[in-house]
Scaffold this active site. Structure first.
Site, short mmCIF file in Angstrom:
data_model
loop_
_atom_site.label_atom_id
_atom_site.label_comp_id
_atom_site.label_asym_id
_atom_site.label_seq_id
_atom_site.Cartn_x
_atom_site.Cartn_y
_atom_site.Cartn_z
N CYS A 73 29.94 43.73 44.91
CA CYS A 73 31.12 42.91 44.62
C CYS A 73 31.41 42.89 43.12
CB CYS A 73 30.93 41.49 45.14
SG CYS A 73 29.53 40.62 44.43
N PHE A 82 37.78 33.40 36.41
CA PHE A 82 37.62 32.12 35.73
C PHE A 82 37.73 30.93 36.69
CE2 PHE A 82 42.12 32.40 36.18
CZ PHE A 82 42.58 31.08 36.22
N TYR A 121 32.16 50.47 33.14
CA TYR A 121 31.45 49.34 32.57
C TYR A 121 30.98 49.65 31.16
CZ TYR A 121 31.44 47.16 37.17
OH TYR A 121 31.84 46.59 38.34
N CYS A 139 58.01 37.89 24.30
CA CYS A 139 58.45 36.51 24.46
C CYS A 139 57.71 35.57 23.51
CB CYS A 139 58.27 36.06 25.90
SG CYS A 139 56.62 36.36 26.57
N HIS A 155 53.82 34.57 30.25
CA HIS A 155 55.15 34.50 29.66
C HIS A 155 55.28 33.23 28.84
CE1 HIS A 155 59.39 35.26 29.22
NE2 HIS A 155 59.73 34.14 29.84
#
Length: 843
Positions: free
Chosen positions: A211, A216, A253, A327, A803
């Site tokens: 896996c 987070f 990795y 932006c 954004h």
């Protein structure tokens, strides 16, 4: 025809043929935001290749004497359906790489235009059309080859975007694959350690299916693929479920990035996987990132989706085109040009600035900032965008301005701001303020509106003696005490349902009182490993931070971006009741108190290697009393003892080596937790990544000898009002890097107190009239009462994606600036902001 030919031949010697490296500005005026689509079109000088709008071309002709200009006009036409089989054209191919304007990438300009190009000879504006040129000699047509040259904006877009393309892994060509008999079925995969059935990666060396990383928010995997790499060193893994005949997600990795594997079909066949028969069953990493960003409810709230927004047009209401993740820049500059200091410095003096502009204004900071400010405030570009029959143009889209030259100039040479990657608005704000500081050494400096002094008071708890230091800052970083949330029960219930796998559980946002954030900012910080010069040992101290001055405009950053317990970066999803008015009077610094004793000014002893004793070093000189004899040898021979394992752990988390060394040194080798706390508390220091210099030593590893310092850098800092000694110290501490030296000198005023500054940049010892040197950078001061006038909000899970939009209060009405869209705000989400801007309230 003869007259036109004769006129063109008379100026042919002044027409240059563009060479590689020449910047050809065919899309934007150097002094305004006029373009070929603007009224009057764009005139490109055929000698300097600078572009000028119709209002500036005569001025350039008068100043330069150049007469030949390429006149480009474009008119927008309705788009055709590219996938309409009845059009007679094959459908466009889908992009296969994240790039613009190159094979397999996106088109640079998807809008279709009708273009008219001709040569115009000033001052009489005689025209030479394409048909006229076709009838002329080859030598003439070759001279006018500027028409075929790529524009500088086109070149920059390709460079910036093409940098985002995944690179071929250095391990792909000679990847070692084990003959272990492992064959992977086409479906039904599970992690070989924890039985997880999603986010699975197959190692391309041994075929292990494990896996992926834990995200987070607790989702994702359990890091077993990463742990396998750390145990074996096998570098490449492919994400199962993303394999199709067109490719797959491959991660290295060792290189810590998504990569390309040109031998992927061969590597998959080794483990029994036929790439040509595989179908996509999992989202790619790019799709996951987009989905995670849009899943967060703040997107809809911050952009005020679901409400009917009224478009606004006019002066100060100009939108800015998104140039590709720009932006952050758009939001910051919209707010800055609401500040009177920036308006008066750049916009009020626009005519004078343009008159004094250098021969190439595209490379002049003052000119380009003034151009941007005038473009935002004048209202000339705040007009509805022509839809030309395009149903995709929303009713509140503007013509707006595209700050291509400005972005290229302020980002030039910067490893992040020169790219089209998303950036942190706070970091860009400080970067731009730093540029303003460097370019306003004479005359008014608008960044003074944000500049203030911070006083730090450290009290040794054993001796009760204090130390006071001051530093310059521009932003208040407000901590977010998550333990002060007022909806704890709701948060706990949401967490419980998420852990149980309840996909219907609604996202609950932590409600944090603003007062709790201010209390966390003002409360004393406990320093457990403080070296006290009074007791000559480590002890406990308290550090209190206060305002030594209050700026005219106050910027507050909510510290939403932090690290989890496993040091994985995350964004705190919080709602904070940020007030419209603010009174910080109680946070004003008071300085040394009556009867309070100060800590002696003695540096802590350096850590030394066990086999080197200071006594032996002193004895080698035969004079233990004369510091001048042995101190240079002490600095060169005595090296600090650092716990290599702690340094390595910190480096593996992505922190710079020198910062890790300093963290371990200044926490006395007391372990990873203490070092990590030091790093988190010093990440914003300008010299965070500068080499470690031992106390009492004039130089250290990585410092620069005085004789090799740049005289130009020294002169630049001296011209800012500092002495040559101070400039030398700053440059030596930052490896002769000017930007870092300027940051260093402003943040180390306490270190420079003993080095007087006098008029002309000479030290007091050099200056006869140096008895009253200026105290350093100017700061304004006044009452600590403020009102909110703008805030910038971020949507997404990281500063590196998502954004930004900004809300600005204009004439008592909140206005949302969302790139090209400028509308009256109905529900300004003041509780979800990232950067808040306050202005002083007159008493």
């Amino acid at each position: 025809m003869a007259d036109v030919g004769e006129v063109l031949m008379s100026v042919l010697s002044t027409i240059r043929v563009p060479k590689p490296g020449d910047r050809v500005h065919k899309d934007e005026c150097a002094l305004s935001f006029s373009s070929p689509e603007s009224e009057g079109g764009l005139f490109v000088c055929m000698n300097s290749f600078l572009g000028f709008g119709s209002q500036y071309v005569d001025r350039h002709h008068a100043r330069s004497g150049q007469r030949a200009y390429l006149h480009i006009t474009r008119t927008c036409k309705a788009k055709e359906d590219d996938n309409n089989s009845g059009s007679g054209h094959p459908p466009k191919k889908k992009p296969t790489r994240l790039a613009i304007g190159i094979e397999g990438g996106f088109d640079v300009d998807q809008q279709q235009y009708e273009e008219d190009v001709k040569v115009v000879i000033l001052p009489d504006r005689q025209e030479v059309t394409s048909e006229d040129l076709g009838a002329m000699a080859d030598v003439v047509r070759e001279r006018v080859s500027i028409m075929a040259a790529d524009s500088v904006s086109h070149t920059l877009q390709i460079q910036q975007w093409d940098g985002e393309v995944r690179q071929e892994s250095r391990h792909a060509a000679d990847l070692k694959q084990l003959d272990n008999g492992v064959k992977i079925p086409p479906s039904g995969w599970r992690c070989e350690v924890c039985d997880l059935q999603e986010n699975l990666w197959m190692n391309l060396t041994d075929g292990k299916v494990l896996c992926g990383r834990r995200y987070f928010d607790g989702s994702g995997g359990n890091n077993h693929a990463l742990l396998h790499f750390q145990e074996t060193g096998y570098p490449l893994a492919v994400k199962l479920g993303t394999i199709t005949p067109d490719g797959a997600d491959v991660y290295s990795y060792d290189e810590d990035d998504m990569v390309l594997d040109s031998k992927l079909p061969e590597h998959l066949t080794h483990f029994g996987i036929d790439m040509m028969t595989m179908e996509k069953t999992e989202r790619t990493m790019t799709e996951l990132e987009i989905a995670v960003n849009q899943r967060v409810g703040e997107w809809e709230v911050i952009q005020e989706s679901g409400t009917t927004l009224r478009p606004l047009f006019g002066p100060g209401l100009t939108g800015m085109k998104n140039l590709g993740n720009s932006c952050y820049l758009n939001s910051v500059m919209q707010v800055l040009f609401t500040v009177p200091d920036f308006q008066s410095k750049y916009v009020s003096n626009i005519d004078k600035i343009i008159d004094e502009a250098p021969s190439d204004p595209t490379q002049d900071f003052k000119t380009q900032v003034a151009k941007l400010g005038y473009g935002l405030l004048s209202g000339e570009y705040s007009k509805p965008a022509p839809d030309a029959g395009d149903e995709n143009v929303e009713k509140y889209d503007q013509i707006g301005i595209a700050p291509q030259m400005f972005k290229a100039l302020v980002g030039r040479g910067h490893p992040e701001f020169s790219t089209n990657r998303q950036q942190d608005a706070q970091e860009f704000l400080l970067h731009f303020i730093n540029m303003v500081e460097r370019n306003c050494r004479s005359g008014s400096n608008p960044s003074e509106a944000f500049r203030f002094l911070v006083e730090e008071r450290i009290v040794c708890q054993q001796s009760q003696k204090a130390k006071y230091t001051q530093r310059v800052d521009y932003i208040v970083q407000l901590p977010v005490p998550m333990d002060q949330a007022t909806n704890t029960e709701e948060l706990q219930e949401a967490e419980r349902r998420r852990e149980e796998g309840d996909s219907s559980a609604l996202t609950v946002r932590a409600q944090i009182p603003f007062a709790a954030c201010m209390a966390a900012l003002s409360e004393p910080e406990i320093l457990t490993d403080f070296w006290s010069s009074a007791v000559q040992a480590k002890t406990t101290a308290t550090k209190t931070t206060r305002f030594a001055s209050f700026p005219d405009h106050l910027v507050i950053q909510i510290k939403k971006f932090t690290f989890g317990l496993d040091w994985v970066p995350k964004k705190l999803d919080v709602s904070i009741d940020v007030p419209d008015t603010l009174d910080l009077s109680t946070l004003r610094a008071t300085g040394q108190q009556p009867g309070e004793e100060l800590l002696p000014e003695v540096a802590p002893p350096p850590l030394m290697t066990p086999d080197v004793e200071v006594k032996g070093i002193l004895g080698s000189h035969g004079n233990e009393e004369d510091d001048s004899l042995y101190s240079p040898l002490l600095c060169q021979s005595v090296s600090p003892v650092l716990d290599d394992s702690t340094v390595s752990q910190l480096c593996e988390m992505g922190f710079p080596l020198e910062a890790c060394r300093k963290a371990v040194y200044y926490t006395g080798n007391t372990g990873i937790d203490a070092a990590m706390n030091w790093i988190m508390g010093h990440m914003d220091d300008p010299d965070f990544s500068a080499p470690l210099v031992l106390p009492g030593c004039s130089s250290g590893p990585g410092t620069t000898p005085t004789e090799s310092l740049s005289e130009e850098h020294l002169a630049t800092i001296v011209s800012m009002g500092f002495s040559r000694d101070q400039a030398t110290k700053a440059l030596r501490a930052t490896s002769n890097v000017l930007d870092r030296a300027v940051d260093w000198i402003f943040s180390h005023l306490d270190d420079l107190e003993s080095m007087d500054v006098s008029e002309g940049g000479r030290s007091a010892a050099e200056s006869e009239g140096g008895r009253d040197p200026p105290p350093g950078p100017r700061v304004r001061d006044g009452p600590g009462k403020y009102e909110l006038f703008a805030f910038i909000s971020h949507m997404g899970t990281s500063t590196m994606c998502g954004h930004y939009v900004c809300h600005i209060k204009k004439d008592q009405q909140w206005v949302i600036f969302n790139d090209q869209k400028v509308c009256a705000s109905e529900k300004p989400p003041k509780d979800l902001g990232y950067l808040y801007f306050y202005r002083r309230v007159a008493e």
